[in-house]
Design an enzyme around this catalytic site. Structure first.
Site, PDB file in Angstrom:
ATOM      1  N   ALA A  33      12.133  31.340  -6.413  1.00 19.73           N
ATOM      2  CA  ALA A  33      12.778  30.569  -7.468  1.00 19.73           C
ATOM      3  C   ALA A  33      13.333  29.256  -6.941  1.00 19.73           C
ATOM      4  O   ALA A  33      13.383  28.258  -7.659  1.00 19.73           O
ATOM      5  CB  ALA A  33      13.898  31.394  -8.097  1.00 19.73           C
ATOM      6  N   GLU A  91       7.134  25.225  -5.832  1.00 17.08           N
ATOM      7  CA  GLU A  91       5.784  25.282  -5.267  1.00 17.08           C
ATOM      8  C   GLU A  91       4.904  24.127  -5.712  1.00 17.08           C
ATOM      9  O   GLU A  91       4.026  23.672  -4.985  1.00 17.08           O
ATOM     10  CB  GLU A  91       5.105  26.604  -5.643  1.00 17.08           C
ATOM     11  CG  GLU A  91       5.741  27.839  -5.041  1.00 17.08           C
ATOM     12  CD  GLU A  91       6.894  28.365  -5.897  1.00 17.08           C
ATOM     13  OE1 GLU A  91       7.251  27.696  -6.885  1.00 17.08           O
ATOM     14  OE2 GLU A  91       7.448  29.428  -5.567  1.00 17.08           O
ATOM     15  N   ASP A 150      -0.635 -14.626   4.883  1.00 15.29           N
ATOM     16  CA  ASP A 150      -1.453 -15.623   5.551  1.00 15.29           C
ATOM     17  C   ASP A 150      -1.672 -16.772   4.582  1.00 15.29           C
ATOM     18  O   ASP A 150      -1.402 -16.656   3.378  1.00 15.29           O
ATOM     19  CB  ASP A 150      -2.779 -14.980   5.965  1.00 15.29           C
ATOM     20  CG  ASP A 150      -3.565 -15.838   6.939  1.00 15.29           C
ATOM     21  OD1 ASP A 150      -3.004 -16.851   7.408  1.00 15.29           O
ATOM     22  OD2 ASP A 150      -4.718 -15.503   7.221  1.00 15.29           O
ATOM     23  N   ASP A 186      -6.632 -11.693   6.342  1.00 13.09           N
ATOM     24  CA  ASP A 186      -8.063 -11.516   6.115  1.00 13.09           C
ATOM     25  C   ASP A 186      -8.889 -11.613   7.385  1.00 13.09           C
ATOM     26  O   ASP A 186     -10.084 -11.362   7.358  1.00 13.09           O
ATOM     27  CB  ASP A 186      -8.584 -12.543   5.101  1.00 13.09           C
ATOM     28  CG  ASP A 186      -8.340 -13.982   5.551  1.00 13.09           C
ATOM     29  OD1 ASP A 186      -7.788 -14.163   6.654  1.00 13.09           O
ATOM     30  OD2 ASP A 186      -8.691 -14.913   4.809  1.00 13.09           O
ATOM     31  N   ASP A 211      -5.457 -10.677  12.180  1.00 12.89           N
ATOM     32  CA  ASP A 211      -4.422 -10.042  11.371  1.00 12.89           C
ATOM     33  C   ASP A 211      -4.369  -8.523  11.541  1.00 12.89           C
ATOM     34  O   ASP A 211      -3.417  -7.886  11.089  1.00 12.89           O
ATOM     35  CB  ASP A 211      -4.656 -10.339   9.878  1.00 12.89           C
ATOM     36  CG  ASP A 211      -4.527 -11.816   9.560  1.00 12.89           C
ATOM     37  OD1 ASP A 211      -3.591 -12.440  10.086  1.00 12.89           O
ATOM     38  OD2 ASP A 211      -5.364 -12.338   8.819  1.00 12.89           O
ATOM     39  N   THR A 261       2.798  26.644 -16.322  1.00  8.06           N
ATOM     40  CA  THR A 261       3.347  25.878 -17.448  1.00  8.06           C
ATOM     41  C   THR A 261       3.987  24.568 -17.014  1.00  8.06           C
ATOM     42  O   THR A 261       4.113  23.638 -17.804  1.00  8.06           O
ATOM     43  CB  THR A 261       4.399  26.726 -18.190  1.00  8.06           C
ATOM     44  OG1 THR A 261       5.497  26.993 -17.303  1.00  8.06           O
ATOM     45  CG2 THR A 261       3.808  28.050 -18.642  1.00  8.06           C
TER      46      THR A 261
END
Length: 908
Positions: free
Chosen positions: A286, A290, A332, A620, A624, A719
């Site tokens: 209880a 979970e 950048d 890019d 980097d 549920t």
């Protein structure tokens, strides 16, 4: 005696070629094949390697050592010892389900080094036994002599020994303009990447031809060094992962404490050991949510899918939440703030300046554009090439000519050309000859001294006076200060034989046509995105390998720094101590870090993180990769970015749109709020699940157990799940992006959430559920200590089960907002939640009314009167919380999620 060689890491590549050849035991004709084969054995292949590998069995086993998993294992063992194999099997199934979800979440592939390897070409032209041959790039060794020509990708770090080339170093240093490299340049002290005699693995040759001696291969190259940096350290947990882990320890402590405290109470109250064990299992199950971890995983996955549709591919689920915590973006310039392509913006002619974007029917301007475009070798897309190829500067000149109305077709230009004087890095100019006309373009300081005449305002050649020369130099200074790149364009009309007699003869007596100024322009959406980031309380720093003036100009155009940018060069950053850097960053000003090295980017990133910032680093290029990996969120460009950056980053922008980052931040904030919502929803059910066991224990067994363990599992995994997932897709509350970033110390679980979950929603639900249980017992004629018939007992526990389900519906609606009234987002606006509730009701009805499931879960059919008793439960639960939030709003003391105390302070 075998000849020994020097380890590549010890080679001083900046020494003169004669000394370098002697040190490498090589020569201008290269190596012999046998010597190269022996060196390959000594140095290893010219490829990048990984420092460590991931072991998936260990990762999978780690999922079973989590606190919640350990608790459930204890529960399973107790169930088996208590002769309840079905219950033990059910708990084990829950453990396996949670482990599977968590394991899949952590299986992000780390392929940055493999992507770096893609920057090495498959083959290279190398001198072996004095003959130029094609050899696999992986077979190159220090001492090899290679040939580099226009269009080639350099495959090893090397020192030029003959010729000159222009090299695109943007992948290593972030500069959009190709760099000049020549064999006979004087040695100038400075950073290695700026050495004018060196070329580096992974870069591209855009013009010229040269030969070079290989100095370093594999992991000893500059790209290999970056690969090693990108492997430094391990990926750290995101704020959400840390907070969820902290929450699991809290839950584990509560469950263990409850079990340890009430198990002896049950025994002393007269329960048998079997009943006491069943009681302990029920208490643990209880208290353990979970469905928490799977629900968080699935909710984050939904956020990932949503971001992907918006142009951002997130490779780690928890990164979605981290985006919402972002306090600093380090961006950048080239390809991120800008379009990573040159565009002509200004023209200088004797009659005055012109705006290149509006000039059309201007004879001198058209002559200038036509000459500049003719003096190129680039090929734009659709003109003999599937995509733009060649120097970005030349492509900009070709596009300028087309825009003005004097288009130059690359195929026709090449066919008509009768001579070419390629770009010379030493003189900084190039010329082309078409029949009896020579066109020259290059640096103004290189072209202007060769000019004797200039076109006047009407396009006629006149003598070039000192006054006009001064105007040209003033215009060049003005453009350069504005961050523009400037080219001078000139021409000469003479006999074809004279123009073909050699460069020194042809490039004299030129007529200056004008100056062309160009810029790598900002992306259209960037200014608005920067403004949105500022409104959200996010600081934006620029970290680029480009020059400071250019970067500062771009930063000012897009709104970074509010016109008060401070520019810090790479040399200044290297000279700073950690304390000085910390003081600089603590000032709160937005800074332009120019000419930055990979180590410099890492330093800034780590300094910001040490101050408690959540850092998003964009980039890019290959350079980097280390910083992208180290940052909390590494953001790479998907179109213009390198494979290296995309693999090292956490998020990839498929549209290369800086504005997508801001949308991702908004999505991250909303995801965090929604995680709080379904944590509230899940936690609220712990109280009505625990209270029945407390009643059972406190009564010493006089009151029958109101709920079975399997019914609890049916609630937590059946549920409860779909409504919780639907809450993870809830729309944002008003003002989401107008509030400052959430404090990194603010937890998902705080005092206010626990009060709402346990003290308000949980307690209200527990009272209602307990009332329903005793009402059912009263109808069955039960008296304390009297054993009920099995059918009556099944109906009573079913009433408890159904009561919790009914309260879940009210809790779901109450959890949809943290502060605002439900009507502000629409009572029925979340269709997924409505669908989840519908499933919840159908699932509960199946357990209650289908005989096969009744036998498994110990349920019984409920009468119409019982359903009528349960009907008000959802409204009562939601109503209590709505009244509480209304009271908080009236008092004006609402605690926003980002202001809430941390989970640690909540439990102190």
């Amino acid at each position: 005696m075998a000849q020994t060689t020097t380890a590549p890491a010890e080679v001083d590549e900046r020494r003169p070629p004669t000394e370098l050849f002697r040190h490498l035991r090589s020569g201008p004709t290269g190596l012999r094949s046998r010597d190269a084969a022996r060196r390959l054995t000594v140095y290893g292949p010219n490829e990048l390697s990984r420092r460590h590998t991931r072991h998936w069995p260990r990762q999978l086993l780690a999922q079973f050592t989590q606190p919640l998993a350990v608790l459930l294992m204890i529960a399973a063992v107790l169930a088996w010892a208590g002769h309840s194999p079905a219950l033990a099997a059910a708990v084990v199934a829950v453990i396996l389900l949670n482990a599977a979800f968590a394991f899949v979440q952590e299986q992000q592939a780390e392929r940055a080094v493999e992507a770096l390897a893609a920057f090495l070409p498959l083959s290279a032209r190398v001198l072996r036994d004095g003959v130029l041959v094609e050899a696999p790039a992986r077979d190159l060794v220090p001492g090899d002599v290679i040939e580099i020509a226009e269009g080639d990708r350099v495959c090893a770090d090397a020192r030029l020994i003959d010729g000159s080339v222009a090299v695109d170093l943007s992948a290593l240093n972030g500069e959009s303009v190709p760099a000049v490299r020549a064999a006979d340049t004087a040695l100038v002290p400075g950073p290695l990447l700026e050495a004018r005699e060196l070329v580096f693995s992974g870069t591209s040759c855009t013009a010229g031809q040269a030969r070079a001696v290989v100095t370093h291969t594999g992991m000893h190259t500059e790209i290999g060094r970056i690969a090693a940096l990108s492997q430094r350290g391990r990926a750290e947990m995101s704020p959400l992962e840390r907070q969820v882990r902290r929450a699991t320890w809290i839950i584990a402590a509560v469950a263990v404490t409850a079990g340890a405290a009430f198990l002896p109470i049950g025994v002393l109250a007269g329960l048998g050991w079997a009943a006491a064990i069943s009681f302990a299992i029920g208490l643990i199950v209880a208290n353990v949510p979970e469905g928490l971890l799977p629900t968080i995983t699935l909710a984050l996955a939904a956020g990932v899918r949503e971001l992907a549709r918006a142009g951002a591919v997130v490779k780690r689920l928890s990164a979605v939440e981290t985006l919402g915590s972002t306090t600093v973006i380090c961006t950048d310039k080239t390809g991120t703030l800008t379009e990573n392509r040159m565009r002509v913006t200004r023209l200088w002619l004797t009659g005055g300046e012109r705006d290149a974007t509006t000039v059309r029917d201007d004879g001198p301007a058209r002559a200038l554009a036509l000459a500049a475009a003719t003096c190129t070798t680039a090929h734009p897309s659709g003109d003999g090439a599937p995509a733009d190829s060649g120097d970005p500067t030349e492509l900009a000149l070709i596009h300028l000519a087309a825009a003005i109305g004097v288009p130059v077709r690359a195929t026709a230009r090449d066919a008509a050309r009768t001579g070419l004087y390629a770009f010379d890095p030493r003189t900084k100019r190039m010329s082309t000859v078409t029949g009896g006309r020579l066109h020259t373009k290059g640096a103004p300081e290189s072209v202007l001294p060769l000019c004797t005449r200039v076109h006047d305002g009407s396009g006629r050649p006149v003598g070039l006076t000192d006054t006009v020369r001064a105007e040209v130099l003033a215009a060049e200074d003005r453009y350069a200060h504005a961050g523009l790149r400037v080219l001078a364009v000139a021409e000469r009309v003479a006999g074809a034989d004279l123009l073909a007699a050699g460069r020194e003869t042809a490039e004299t007596g030129l007529t200056l046509l004008g100056l062309v100024a160009m810029v790598d322009p900002p992306r259209e959406a960037v200014p608005a995105a920067v403004a949105d980031a500022h409104r959200a309380g996010i600081t934006v720093h620029v970290i680029t390998g480009d020059y400071g003036a250019t970067a500062a100009t771009i930063a000012a155009e897009v709104g970074i720094g509010d016109g008060q940018q401070r520019v810090v060069t790479g040399a200044e950053l290297d000279a700073m101590g950690d304390a000085e850097l910390d003081h600089l960053l603590e000032e709160g000003r937005e800074i332009v870090f120019a000419r930055s090295s990979p180590e410099g980017k890492l330093r800034v990133c780590e300094a910001l993180r040490s101050h408690g910032h959540i850092v998003a680093m964009t980039g890019d290029g290959v350079n980097d990769a280390p910083a992208l990996r180290r940052a909390d969120i590494g953001v790479a460009m998907g179109r213009s970015g390198t494979d290296v950056a995309r693999e090292a980053a956490t998020m990839v922008l498929t549209d290369d749109n800086f504005a997508t980052i801001v949308r991702a931040v908004e999505a991250g904030r909303r995801v965090f709020d929604n995680v709080r919502k379904f944590v509230l929803y899940i936690f609220a059910h712990a109280v009505p699940e625990v209270v029945p066991f407390l009643i059972f224990a406190w009564s010493g067994g006089a009151v029958p157990l109101p709920l079975t363990v399997l019914q609890i599992l049916a609630i937590d995994l059946g549920t409860e799940t779909l409504p919780a997932l639907a809450l993870g897709r809830e729309r944002a509350e008003p003002g989401l992006m107008s509030r400052p970033p959430r404090s990194p110390k603010a937890g998902v679980i705080d005092r206010r959430l626990l009060w709402r979950a346990w003290g308000l929603l949980g307690l209200t639900s527990a009272v209602l559920v307990t009332a329903g249980f005793f009402w059912s017992l009263w109808r069955a004629g039960w008296q304390p200590g009297v054993t009920l018939p099995a059918a009556d007992y099944a109906r009573a526990t079913t009433m408890t089960f159904a009561g919790i389900v009914a309260c879940q519906i009210g809790t779901a609606f109450a959890s949809r907002t943290d502060h605002a009234a439900l009507r502000t987002i629409g009572v029925f606006s979340n269709r997924l939640l409505l669908g989840g509730i519908a499933f919840e009701l159908v699932f509960a009805a199946a357990l209650i009314y289908l005989p096969p499931l009744q036998a498994v879960f110990g349920t019984a059919a409920l009468s119409g009167a019982a359903l009528a008793f349960l009907a008000p439960f959802p409204v009562l639960v939601w109503g209590v919380d709505e009244l509480y939030r209304a009271r908080v709003r009236r008092r004006g003391t609402g605690i926003r999620p980002e202001e809430a105390p941390s989970c640690e302070s909540a439990t102190s």
